[in-house]
Design an enzyme around this catalytic site. Structure first.
Site, short mmCIF file in Angstrom:
data_model
loop_
_atom_site.label_atom_id
_atom_site.label_comp_id
_atom_site.label_asym_id
_atom_site.label_seq_id
_atom_site.Cartn_x
_atom_site.Cartn_y
_atom_site.Cartn_z
N ARG A 75 0.82 -1.22 0.00
CA ARG A 75 0.00 0.00 0.00
C ARG A 75 0.85 1.26 0.00
O ARG A 75 0.51 2.26 0.65
CB ARG A 75 -0.99 0.03 1.18
CG ARG A 75 -1.91 -1.14 1.27
CD ARG A 75 -2.81 -1.28 0.03
NE ARG A 75 -3.54 -2.53 0.15
CZ ARG A 75 -3.13 -3.69 -0.40
NH1 ARG A 75 -2.04 -3.74 -1.16
NH2 ARG A 75 -3.83 -4.78 -0.25
N SER B 131 -10.39 -0.85 3.92
CA SER B 131 -9.55 -1.01 5.12
C SER B 131 -9.00 0.34 5.58
O SER B 131 -8.39 1.07 4.80
CB SER B 131 -8.39 -1.95 4.82
OG SER B 131 -8.90 -3.24 4.57
N GLU C 245 -4.22 3.30 6.37
CA GLU C 245 -4.11 3.05 4.92
C GLU C 245 -4.84 4.18 4.19
O GLU C 245 -4.43 4.63 3.12
CB GLU C 245 -4.74 1.70 4.58
CG GLU C 245 -4.76 1.40 3.09
CD GLU C 245 -5.20 -0.03 2.78
OE1 GLU C 245 -4.89 -0.94 3.56
OE2 GLU C 245 -5.85 -0.22 1.74
P1 FAD Z 1 -8.64 7.83 -4.45
O1 FAD Z 1 -9.31 7.35 -3.20
O2 FAD Z 1 -9.36 8.82 -5.27
O3 FAD Z 1 -7.20 8.38 -4.06
C1 FAD Z 1 -6.33 7.60 -3.26
C2 FAD Z 1 -4.93 8.21 -3.37
O4 FAD Z 1 -4.46 8.04 -4.70
C3 FAD Z 1 -4.93 9.72 -3.10
O5 FAD Z 1 -3.71 10.06 -2.49
C4 FAD Z 1 -5.01 10.33 -4.48
O6 FAD Z 1 -4.46 11.61 -4.56
C5 FAD Z 1 -4.21 9.32 -5.30
N1 FAD Z 1 -4.65 9.25 -6.70
C6 FAD Z 1 -5.88 8.95 -7.19
N2 FAD Z 1 -5.87 8.99 -8.54
C7 FAD Z 1 -4.60 9.32 -8.90
C8 FAD Z 1 -3.93 9.53 -10.14
N3 FAD Z 1 -4.55 9.41 -11.32
N4 FAD Z 1 -2.64 9.88 -10.11
C9 FAD Z 1 -1.97 10.01 -8.94
N5 FAD Z 1 -2.52 9.83 -7.74
C10 FAD Z 1 -3.82 9.49 -7.72
N6 FAD Z 1 -7.74 -1.21 -1.60
C11 FAD Z 1 -6.92 -2.25 -1.79
O7 FAD Z 1 -5.72 -2.06 -2.04
N7 FAD Z 1 -7.38 -3.52 -1.73
C12 FAD Z 1 -8.68 -3.81 -1.48
O8 FAD Z 1 -9.04 -4.98 -1.45
C13 FAD Z 1 -9.58 -2.72 -1.27
N8 FAD Z 1 -10.88 -2.93 -1.02
C14 FAD Z 1 -11.73 -1.88 -0.86
C15 FAD Z 1 -13.08 -2.12 -0.63
C16 FAD Z 1 -13.97 -1.07 -0.47
C17 FAD Z 1 -15.43 -1.34 -0.21
C18 FAD Z 1 -13.50 0.28 -0.55
C19 FAD Z 1 -14.45 1.43 -0.43
C20 FAD Z 1 -12.15 0.53 -0.78
C21 FAD Z 1 -11.25 -0.54 -0.93
N9 FAD Z 1 -9.89 -0.33 -1.16
C22 FAD Z 1 -9.04 -1.40 -1.35
C23 FAD Z 1 -9.34 1.04 -1.18
C24 FAD Z 1 -9.30 1.71 -2.57
O9 FAD Z 1 -10.32 1.21 -3.41
C25 FAD Z 1 -7.93 1.57 -3.23
O10 FAD Z 1 -6.91 2.15 -2.44
C26 FAD Z 1 -7.92 2.22 -4.63
O11 FAD Z 1 -6.70 1.91 -5.26
C27 FAD Z 1 -8.07 3.74 -4.56
O12 FAD Z 1 -8.35 4.21 -5.85
P2 FAD Z 1 -9.17 5.55 -6.08
O13 FAD Z 1 -9.21 5.83 -7.52
O14 FAD Z 1 -10.46 5.48 -5.38
O15 FAD Z 1 -8.21 6.59 -5.34
#
Ligand code: FAD
Length: 312
Positions: A179, A227, A297
């Site tokens: 992560r 998480s 996280e």
């Molecule tokens: P955001 O939440 O929008 O951003 C997260 C971070 O990434 C921020 O710092 C943001 O600035 C940065 N970011 C976003 N887009 C970009 C970009 N294009 N360029 C640079 N930086 C960027 N995560 C896991 O790893 N494993 C799992 O199994 C998992 N299960 C989940 C289940 C649920 C129900 C939920 C709600 C979340 C879960 N997550 C999990 C967390 C999340 O989905 C991941 O961390 C995912 O990768 C975040 O992507 P996002 O586009 O939503 O990022």
């Protein structure tokens, strides 16, 4: 006029209605709590992205990218800067060279999982249950079910929003760990290349169906960000929280999920301060019971150092 106001005015002049001034940032996260940003810019092509990068470069105005908002907690006071959200052209997925896939940063992880399996490729099935985008997954080195981004990421196309420079960064240079990556808020991932392996489509569909079923059985829906804490070495944060008595702990509008102790549920119309307070109390409970200090996280945005017992 402050720097932020000046930069927002320039962005509006450059990009018109693709700039939402005083944008409801918290509403764009899966927690659906938290305040506003000075502006949100929706960028759907390279021309607009270059304009955004050249307007922001050298200004010192706080900036960050939002993907699907599934790993973010925004403070109720909001974020005094510009958030960039990729859409349109950036959601594309293409197979090149048989096993190499190019995915735009705005592509949804479950769509990339299903598309690559549909092309007869294996290695990205794990992502079917993660509600994030490719960009967020690269930044987070997202993963699950025994796999993570680093296993298939070849390289990422990254724009430095401070310098306005665009570079293809090999995965080996991103310091991808559990992560974690070395990308900061200044770095915007435009897309990436994934190296997958030839696979059996039917087997891939079965694997994804099992993952979806497991998630439904074990994880809550509703307003959460997955998480909250990372798993410490050789331990499960959820199990530590549960055995410390944290399940069901409630502060105002936020509560440790009864289904999964490492998830916090926010109520409709809730506030980020309550989610943060649940995090702080859960962390204390676990340290007291087990002598282990949990690390978040979830990325917290707009909180002051005094409000958080950990570094943002
Ligand atoms: P955001 O939440 O929008 O951003 C997260 C971070 O990434 C921020 O710092 C943001 O600035 C940065 N970011 C976003 N887009 C970009 C970009 N294009 N360029 C640079 N930086 C960027 N995560 C896991 O790893 N494993 C799992 O199994 C998992 N299960 C989940 C289940 C649920 C129900 C939920 C709600 C979340 C879960 N997550 C999990 C967390 C999340 O989905 C991941 O961390 C995912 O990768 C975040 O992507 P996002 O586009 O939503 O990022």
């Amino acid at each position: 006029m402050t720097d932020v106001d000046g930069v927002v005015a320039r962005l509006v002049a450059e990009l018109g209605d693709r700039v939402l001034v005083d944008a409801p940032f918290g509403e764009h996260t899966t927690y659906r709590v938290g305040g506003r940003a000075a502006a949100m810019v929706v960028v759907d092509d390279h021309e607009s992205l270059s304009r955004v990068a050249s307007t922001l470069a050298g200004t010192g105005v706080p900036v960050m990218t939002i993907g699907r908002g599934s790993n973010l907690l925004i403070a109720d006071r909001g974020f005094p800067g510009v958030i960039v959200h990729l859409a349109g052209d950036y959601a594309g997925i293409a197979v090149v060279d048989e096993t190499v896939v190019i995915a735009g940063a705005a592509a949804k992880l479950p769509v990339v999982a299903r598309t690559t399996v549909g092309y007869g490729l294996s290695g990205f099935e794990w992502a079917v249950g993660v509600p994030g985008s490719i960009g967020g997954a690269v930044r987070m080195n997202a993963g699950g079910h025994g796999a993570e981004m680093v296993d298939s990421l070849l390289d990422a196309d990254v724009v430095d929003l401070r310098l306005g420079e665009r570079t293809i960064v090999p995965a080996a240079d991103l310091d991808l760990r559990y992560r974690h990556s070395n990308l900061t808020a200044d770095h915007l991932v435009v897309g990436c290349r994934l190296g997958l392996t030839p696979g059996d489509e039917r087997k891939g569909q079965e694997v994804m169906a099992e993952i979806v079923q497991w998630r439904r059985a074990n994880q809550p829906g509703g307003q959460n960000a997955g998480s909250v804490f990372t798993n410490p070495a050789d331990a499960s944060a959820g199990e530590l929280i549960e055995s410390a008595g944290g399940k069901g702990l409630r502060v105002g509008s936020a509560e440790v999920s009864a289904k999964h102790a490492n998830f916090i549920q926010a109520d409709e119309g809730g506030v980020a301060a309550d989610v943060l307070q649940v995090m702080i109390e859960v962390r204390m409970l676990v340290e007291y019971a087990h002598g282990i200090v949990l690390q978040p996280e979830t990325h917290l945005v707009g909180f002051t150092d005094d409000e958080m017992p950990w570094r943002s």
